[in-house]
Scaffold this motif. Structure first.
Motif, PDB file in Angstrom:
ATOM      1  N   GLU A   1       0.819  -1.209   0.000  1.00  0.00           N
ATOM      2  CA  GLU A   1       0.000   0.000   0.000  1.00  0.00           C
ATOM      3  C   GLU A   1       0.854   1.259   0.000  1.00  0.00           C
ATOM      4  OE1 GLU A   1      -0.270  -2.477   2.096  1.00  0.00           O
ATOM      5  OE2 GLU A   1      -2.141  -3.440   1.436  1.00  0.00           O
ATOM      6  N   SER A   2       1.914   1.265   0.807  1.00  0.00           N
ATOM      7  CA  SER A   2       2.769   2.455   0.873  1.00  0.00           C
ATOM      8  C   SER A   2       3.610   2.615  -0.386  1.00  0.00           C
ATOM      9  CB  SER A   2       3.686   2.366   2.099  1.00  0.00           C
ATOM     10  OG  SER A   2       4.510   1.207   2.031  1.00  0.00           O
TER      11      SER A   2
ATOM     12  N   GLU B   1       1.582   4.172  -3.661  1.00  0.00           N
ATOM     13  CA  GLU B   1       1.384   5.615  -3.730  1.00  0.00           C
ATOM     14  C   GLU B   1       2.608   6.341  -4.290  1.00  0.00           C
ATOM     15  OE1 GLU B   1      -1.324   7.369  -3.200  1.00  0.00           O
ATOM     16  OE2 GLU B   1      -2.457   5.547  -2.771  1.00  0.00           O
TER      17      GLU B   1
ATOM     18  N   ARG C   1       2.189   8.249  -9.776  1.00  0.00           N
ATOM     19  CA  ARG C   1       2.457   9.687  -9.696  1.00  0.00           C
ATOM     20  C   ARG C   1       2.140  10.381 -11.015  1.00  0.00           C
ATOM     21  NH1 ARG C   1       8.368   9.116  -7.559  1.00  0.00           N
ATOM     22  NH2 ARG C   1       8.592  11.198  -8.460  1.00  0.00           N
TER      23      ARG C   1
ATOM     24  N   LYS D   1      -1.542  10.723 -11.182  1.00  0.00           N
ATOM     25  CA  LYS D   1      -1.985  11.838 -10.333  1.00  0.00           C
ATOM     26  C   LYS D   1      -1.775  13.176 -11.044  1.00  0.00           C
ATOM     27  CE  LYS D   1      -1.184   9.632  -5.829  1.00  0.00           C
ATOM     28  NZ  LYS D   1      -0.356   9.642  -4.590  1.00  0.00           N
TER      29      LYS D   1
ATOM     30  N   LYS E   1      -3.586   2.316  -9.651  1.00  0.00           N
ATOM     31  CA  LYS E   1      -3.168   1.877  -8.312  1.00  0.00           C
ATOM     32  C   LYS E   1      -3.409   0.381  -8.127  1.00  0.00           C
ATOM     33  CE  LYS E   1      -3.914   6.239  -5.818  1.00  0.00           C
ATOM     34  NZ  LYS E   1      -4.683   6.908  -4.748  1.00  0.00           N
TER      35      LYS E   1
END
Length: 443
Positions: free
Chosen positions: A255-256, A259, A265, A268, A355
């Protein structure tokens, strides 16, 4: 003369480089053409950011216009204005033969919703360029690792084939002598000669593959094709590191990591860009307010006397404000706003999907890496068994206890085991390089 000859010899020698795997990655990041272009894109983004910012600063322009009438225009005016007869016209020339007009304009943007969003978009574009550079570096790192290992595997394959070929040639020589003495049949010689021919073909092919791998490595590192690169890391070192990572990769918190993944990225960044595009469409309904100051100076003369001090100049100046107010666009702005909003929503969906996909890819690659490590151990054992079988069949064949066909099959089995072993090494390194790409957020 000695110094001159030494200079010529040193110049004529091919460039030589000794590189470990980590050093090769550093050299590639410094010299590779794609990385250098990605770095230049960041510089372009900085310049574009200033261009956009400067649009909101005072803008000053000037104009100088010189006119020389080769034939001045004539105007017809009713003659009765000058005491003439009604219905007749008098020919009148207005103005001077030469004119100079100097003007300047100063404008300042006071309010524009799109301008404010453009400044924000420039920042996002800079982040996109930086992430694109990181993505390019990560891809280059993976390619350098895979190509570096391909060269080492090609060398290992050449060593395997050369050893097989040397042994087969010895056996062929010994079997030929036995055939000439009448102790073995001709088929035995032919079977071994067939194996020698096959191994020679494989050796030529393996050497060509090594040349191609080296050329591609030079290309990735930004070297010329003539540069001789000596690889200082061994397969054993790289394999040990990959196996160690396979044992620890399962403890990674997915999970970490997701991101910070470079693809996430970038996704995003796309969401941010589409949101700004949506806001920009909405801002088009707002007025645009500007302030301006215009000046104009005119000089008139029948001769070119504009550089004289006594030349008269007549000036005008005006200061004011202008407002561009959108009123009705037949719903064009509304449709554009809705379209931009839909695109923004699509980018959000793509981000969530990216993701999930990255998380699944990390799990899959971790499992593949662990499986490749176990398969490598099995391949190593199989290689030992195939070698043992081939050695035993060689003894049996020379003692007349095994046929030439059985001996040839045992040698082919050893060759296939060697190829499978090299392939398992390649799979292991490829999975490690792929996992590094998924886990690394920067280089």
């Amino acid at each position: 003369m000695f110094a001159f000859l030494m200079a010529i010899l040193s110049y004529s020698q091919e460039p030589h480089q000794e590189l470990s795997l980590s050093k090769a990655i550093d050299v590639g990041i410094e010299n590779n053409a794609e990385v250098r272009n990605a770095s230049l894109e960041i510089q372009k983004s900085y310049k574009l950011r200033w261009e956009n910012f400067a649009d909101g600063l005072p803008q000053i322009s000037g104009n100088l216009n010189y006119e020389n009438y080769l034939e001045q225009p004539v105007a017809l005016i009713p003659a009765q204005f000058f005491g003439g007869k009604e219905g007749e016209f008098a020919e009148v020339v207005f103005g001077t033969k030469q004119n100079v007009v100097a003007s300047f304009n100063v404008s300042q943007l006071l309010f524009d919703g799109s301008y404010l969003l453009l400044i924000q978009a420039s920042k996002v574009l800079l982040e996109i360029s930086e992430n694109a550079l990181t993505k390019t570096k990560l891809e280059l790192r993976k390619n350098v690792i895979q190509t570096y290992v391909n060269v080492l595997l090609a060398q290992a394959n050449i060593d395997f084939i050369s050893e097989n070929l040397a042994l087969l040639e010895d056996n062929l020589d010994e079997t030929s002598k036995l055939f000439e003495s009448g102790f073995v049949e001709q088929e035995n010689v032919e079977q071994i000669r067939l194996s020698v021919s096959e191994q020679n073909n494989q050796l030529r092919y393996a050497k060509r593959l090594e040349e191609i791998a080296r050329d591609f490595l030079n290309h990735l590192l930004g070297y010329t094709p003539e540069t001789k690169v000596e690889l200082t890391d061994t397969l054993e070192q790289i394999i040990t590191e990959a196996i160690a990572q396979s044992m620890t990769s399962q403890s990674t918190r997915i999970e970490s990591v997701v991101e910070e993944n470079i693809d996430v990225r970038i996704a995003k960044n796309d969401v941010q860009a589409q949101l700004l595009s949506y806001k920009n469409e909405r801002a088009k309904a707002l007025p645009v307010l500007k302030a301006f100051l215009n000046g104009n100076y005119t000089g008139n003369s029948n001769e070119f006397s504009f550089l004289n001090r006594d030349q008269k100049w007549f000036g005008t100046a005006v200061f004011g404000f202008s407002a561009d107010i959108p009123i009705f666009s037949s719903l064009v702005r509304t449709a554009g706003t809705q379209r931009a909003k839909i695109t923004w929503q699509q980018s959000q969906i793509s981000l969530e999907d990216t993701k999930k996909e990255i998380g699944l890819n990390i799990k899959r690659t971790q499992n593949d890496l662990q499986l490749a490590a176990r398969t490598l151990e099995t391949g190593k054992e199989n290689l030992k068994l195939a070698q043992s079988i081939a050695d035993k069949n060689q003894i049996k064949f020379l003692e007349g206890l095994a046929t030439s066909f059985e001996y040839r099959e045992a040698r082919n089995q050893l060759f296939l085991a060697q190829q499978r072993y090299l392939q398992t090494i390649l799979d292991l390194i490829n999975y490690k390089a792929e996992l590094d790409n998924l886990l690394y957020s920067s280089l």
